[in-house]
Design an enzyme around this catalytic site. Structure first.
Site, short mmCIF file in Angstrom:
data_model
loop_
_atom_site.label_atom_id
_atom_site.label_comp_id
_atom_site.label_asym_id
_atom_site.label_seq_id
_atom_site.Cartn_x
_atom_site.Cartn_y
_atom_site.Cartn_z
N ASP A 142 -1.77 -1.25 -3.89
CA ASP A 142 -2.12 -0.51 -5.11
C ASP A 142 -1.01 -0.64 -6.14
O ASP A 142 0.07 -1.17 -5.86
CB ASP A 142 -2.39 0.97 -4.76
CG ASP A 142 -1.29 1.54 -3.87
OD1 ASP A 142 -1.62 2.03 -2.77
OD2 ASP A 142 -0.11 1.44 -4.25
N ASP A 201 0.85 -1.20 0.00
CA ASP A 201 0.00 0.00 0.00
C ASP A 201 0.87 1.24 0.00
O ASP A 201 1.56 1.54 0.99
CB ASP A 201 -0.89 -0.02 1.27
CG ASP A 201 -1.68 1.26 1.44
OD1 ASP A 201 -2.18 1.51 2.55
OD2 ASP A 201 -1.79 2.04 0.45
N GLU A 204 -8.17 -20.62 -16.68
CA GLU A 204 -8.55 -21.22 -15.40
C GLU A 204 -9.69 -22.17 -15.73
O GLU A 204 -10.82 -21.74 -15.95
CB GLU A 204 -9.01 -20.16 -14.39
CG GLU A 204 -9.35 -20.82 -13.06
CD GLU A 204 -10.23 -19.98 -12.17
OE1 GLU A 204 -11.15 -19.33 -12.67
OE2 GLU A 204 -9.99 -19.96 -10.96
N ASP A 220 -5.35 -10.50 -15.65
CA ASP A 220 -6.44 -11.42 -15.30
C ASP A 220 -7.71 -10.86 -15.95
O ASP A 220 -8.05 -9.70 -15.73
CB ASP A 220 -6.60 -11.41 -13.77
CG ASP A 220 -7.29 -12.65 -13.24
OD1 ASP A 220 -6.94 -13.10 -12.15
OD2 ASP A 220 -8.18 -13.17 -13.96
N HIS A 224 -4.81 -17.05 -5.02
CA HIS A 224 -5.67 -16.18 -4.20
C HIS A 224 -6.97 -16.87 -3.80
O HIS A 224 -7.74 -16.34 -3.00
CB HIS A 224 -5.97 -14.89 -4.97
CG HIS A 224 -6.77 -15.14 -6.20
ND1 HIS A 224 -6.29 -15.82 -7.30
CD2 HIS A 224 -8.06 -14.87 -6.49
CE1 HIS A 224 -7.23 -15.93 -8.21
NE2 HIS A 224 -8.32 -15.38 -7.74
N ASP A 226 -10.21 -16.01 -16.56
CA ASP A 226 -10.96 -16.43 -15.38
C ASP A 226 -12.18 -17.29 -15.75
O ASP A 226 -12.93 -16.94 -16.68
CB ASP A 226 -11.45 -15.14 -14.68
CG ASP A 226 -12.21 -15.43 -13.41
OD1 ASP A 226 -11.56 -15.77 -12.42
OD2 ASP A 226 -13.45 -15.34 -13.44
N ASP A 276 -4.08 3.90 2.40
CA ASP A 276 -5.54 3.74 2.53
C ASP A 276 -5.90 2.33 3.00
O ASP A 276 -7.07 1.98 3.10
CB ASP A 276 -6.24 4.06 1.19
CG ASP A 276 -5.97 3.01 0.12
OD1 ASP A 276 -6.63 3.05 -0.94
OD2 ASP A 276 -5.10 2.13 0.34
O1 TEU Z 1 -12.45 -18.65 -9.63
C1 TEU Z 1 -13.23 -19.58 -10.37
C2 TEU Z 1 -13.62 -20.71 -9.48
O2 TEU Z 1 -13.94 -20.51 -8.37
C3 TEU Z 1 -13.66 -22.07 -10.07
O3 TEU Z 1 -13.84 -21.93 -11.46
C4 TEU Z 1 -12.37 -22.88 -9.92
O4 TEU Z 1 -12.72 -24.22 -10.26
C5 TEU Z 1 -11.85 -23.10 -8.58
O5 TEU Z 1 -12.91 -23.47 -7.72
C6 TEU Z 1 -11.08 -21.97 -8.04
O6 TEU Z 1 -10.28 -22.61 -7.10
C7 TEU Z 1 -12.27 -17.44 -10.34
C8 TEU Z 1 -11.41 -16.50 -9.52
O7 TEU Z 1 -10.13 -17.09 -9.32
C9 TEU Z 1 -12.12 -16.25 -8.21
O8 TEU Z 1 -11.32 -15.43 -7.35
C10 TEU Z 1 -13.44 -15.55 -8.51
O9 TEU Z 1 -14.17 -15.39 -7.30
C11 TEU Z 1 -14.28 -16.37 -9.50
O10 TEU Z 1 -13.52 -16.84 -10.62
C12 TEU Z 1 -15.41 -15.54 -10.06
O11 TEU Z 1 -14.89 -14.59 -10.96
#
Ligand code: TEU
Length: 550
Positions: free
Chosen positions: A31, A23, A252, A100, A316, A201, A27
């Site tokens: 960032d 940060d 993902e 992302d 995350h 994502d 705040d």
């Molecule tokens: O996560 C997607 C998600 O939760 C599942 O597709 C995936 O199989 C797995 O369970 C994640 O471990 C993504 C982002 O990484 C997450 O932070 C978001 O909350 C979610 O999409 C919605 O955009």
């Protein structure tokens, strides 16, 4: 062996969850300016690519995964000017930046959705998924990742809209060609700025089944993923956008098997370059070496030579690997190094999640109010509404809460671990006085220094990237020892991992007597007790050997 050599196959990726990284303005949120100030730290680790979690304009219901303007930066993170400077500073250090990108859904505050929900005949109505209810009920019995139903009633227009995640994250309708064209234009907006790729994502969710039939078991939400038509969309994305740039795309991809994964990343498929599968992080709650070996075996057998896998054990969304899959107690340092050795010597692109390189651990907060993650808070409410004891529900959710990995980066032992001069948006892990960057940088035997050596090895030896993988049969069914080779031409390495709190005496393979082994890296000092035909492995000991040619 994967014949086509490329820069992204040879890369190590570092994931920055910027709101918890550094940060700069007090705040309480990390960032982009703060990230710029810490780029030398990341560069010195030796990584090649930074993956930046979403920074687009967003009401922040799901920490940026609910986008309300794809072409603006969330003020909490900074401005477009600061983002431009970040990209330039990343490139100036010889690193690349991938963004992302969330195109399965937007925020319910995105102007597109505000128009879509304004009336049934709005031109953007079909950019989202609207259906009539059935006898006063939702169109089907599906649940979403974050709520008991995947459908939300909209009184104004008397229909339900579909959301795979939170109510505040309505799914886009990828059947609509106008919507797809707009997404491709937006992708080019970012690529033309010079970014080096995307982490896509929830990309396996874009297609929905015709008619939305009821699910036999609504709790098994794989019906949200891998539906017919999905690969048509991704192939079109590649045709319209990706193949026109020298970039890397990582999907993902939830709930994919190796065979389904190959459809995304097979080099002849011309869809994506690589993927994250979740056969470990979503389906293996605690460490199970035999299961992990079997997963690695299957993915290697199907993908190797055809497509590229990725290796990670936390991010995350998934709690810190040394806590979940290693030992974050007396053997935390050795265990963190062993897990790193494994991820960086198995076939696939290794990902480092911020803080993993100093062995940061999962956290336990005492009350639900200290947690931030919408997934956890929604599930807590859902379970308590069923009448379950709140304390028992909290305990059941703590271990896998996504907030475990979202506590602030621990820079030093000063207040709030040097993350902020303000009040952090989420509590710092109380162990920051023992676990922090400053401490690791001052210790030649720290986890950070070990990661540097691992990554340096990869830069010097292509066998880590392109070498064939083979387990030694004698140890395939061993619950603690993981013993395998990587081979590229005349170069062969032997990797030996003792994933256990106990020591292990291992007879050396007859093909590889001590005289043939050159130790390249280990997380322990050399062991005097080793002999010509046995090595004495200490708890969580990892060794990388080069095999001397006869
Ligand atoms: O996560 C997607 C998600 O939760 C599942 O597709 C995936 O199989 C797995 O369970 C994640 O471990 C993504 C982002 O990484 C997450 O932070 C978001 O909350 C979610 O999409 C919605 O955009």
């Amino acid at each position: 062996m994967n014949n086509n050599k490329t820069w992204w196959k040879e890369s190590v990726v570092y994931q920055v969850y910027w709101r918890s990284f550094y940060d700069s303005d007090g705040d309480g949120y990390g960032d982009l300016e703060g990230l710029i100030q810490k780029l030398d730290y990341i560069r010195d680790l030796g990584v090649d690519i930074i993956w930046l979690n979403p920074v687009y304009e967003s009401p922040d219901k799901d920490n940026g995964y609910d986008i309300s303007d794809y072409e603006a930066i969330m003020p909490k993170a900074g401005t477009m000017d600061i983002w431009e400077r970040l990209l330039s500073e990343v490139h100036a250090r010889g690193m690349k930046l991938i963004m992302d990108l969330v195109v399965n859904h937007t925020s319910d505050r995105h102007p597109w959705f505000l128009e879509s929900r304004s009336s049934r005949d709005n031109p953007k109505r079909d950019w989202y998924i609207w259906r009539d209810g059935k006898n006063g009920e939702p169109p089907n019995n599906w649940r979403s990742y974050f709520s008991p139903s995947a459908w939300e009633w909209d009184e104004a227009t008397g229909q339900y809209y579909f959301h795979s995640f939170a109510v505040e994250q309505p799914d886009l309708n990828w059947k609509n060609p106008e919507l797809r064209r707009e997404i491709y234009r937006m992708m080019r907006f970012w690529l033309d700025k010079g970014i080096d790729g995307f982490r896509l994502d929830a990309i396996a969710l874009l297609a929905k089944p015709e008619g939305f039939p009821d699910a036999e078991n609504p709790e098994d939400i794989r019906y949200l993923t891998n539906n017919p038509g999905l690969h048509d969309y991704i192939r079109e994305m590649n045709e319209q956008v990706f193949r026109h740039y020298d970039i890397v795309t990582v999907g993902e991809t939830a709930f994919v098997s190796p065979e389904e994964g190959l459809k995304f990343v097979g080099e002849d498929r011309k869809e994506l370059n690589t993927l994250f599968h979740f056969e470990v992080c979503d389906e293996m709650p605690a460490w199970d070496m035999l299961r992990f070996k079997e997963i690695q075996r299957r993915w290697y057998k199907v993908l190797w030579g055809k497509g590229t896998n990725s290796q990670f054990l936390n991010n995350h969304d998934h709690t810190r690997q040394v806590t979940r899959y290693g030992n974050d107690g007396p053997y935390r340092v050795q265990s963190a190094k062993l897990l790193a050795t494994m991820l960086h010597t198995l076939p696939g692109i290794p990902y480092i999640y911020q803080g993993e390189e100093i062995g940061m651990t999962g956290v336990r907060f005492d009350s639900i109010d200290q947690y931030n993650d919408i997934a956890m808070k929604n599930r807590y409410d859902e379970e308590v509404r069923k009448g379950r004891d709140p304390q028992e529900v909290l305990q059941s959710l703590q271990a896998l809460s996504r907030d475990n990995s979202r506590t602030p980066m621990q820079w030093n032992d000063s207040l709030h671990a040097g993350f902020t001069t303000g009040t952090p948006w989420i509590n710092v892990n109380p162990n920051y006085k023992e676990i922090n960057v400053e401490k690791d940088l001052s210790d030649p035997n720290s986890i950070y220094r070990y990661y540097q050596k691992l990554i340096e090895l990869r830069k010097k030896h292509e066998v880590m990237v392109y070498g064939d993988f083979e387990e030694l049969p004698e140890w395939m069914e061993d619950k603690h020892l993981y013993v395998y080779t990587r081979t590229l031409g005349d170069t062969r390495w032997l990797i030996v991992l003792n994933h256990s709190d106990e020591p292990s005496s291992m007879r050396l393979p007859s093909d590889y007597p001590a005289s043939a082994l050159q130790l390249l890296l280990s997380n322990y000092p050399e062991n005097e007790a080793d002999t010509d035909d046995r090595i004495e492995l200490r708890p969580h000991e990892a060794r990388i050997y080069a095999i001397r040619r006869a």
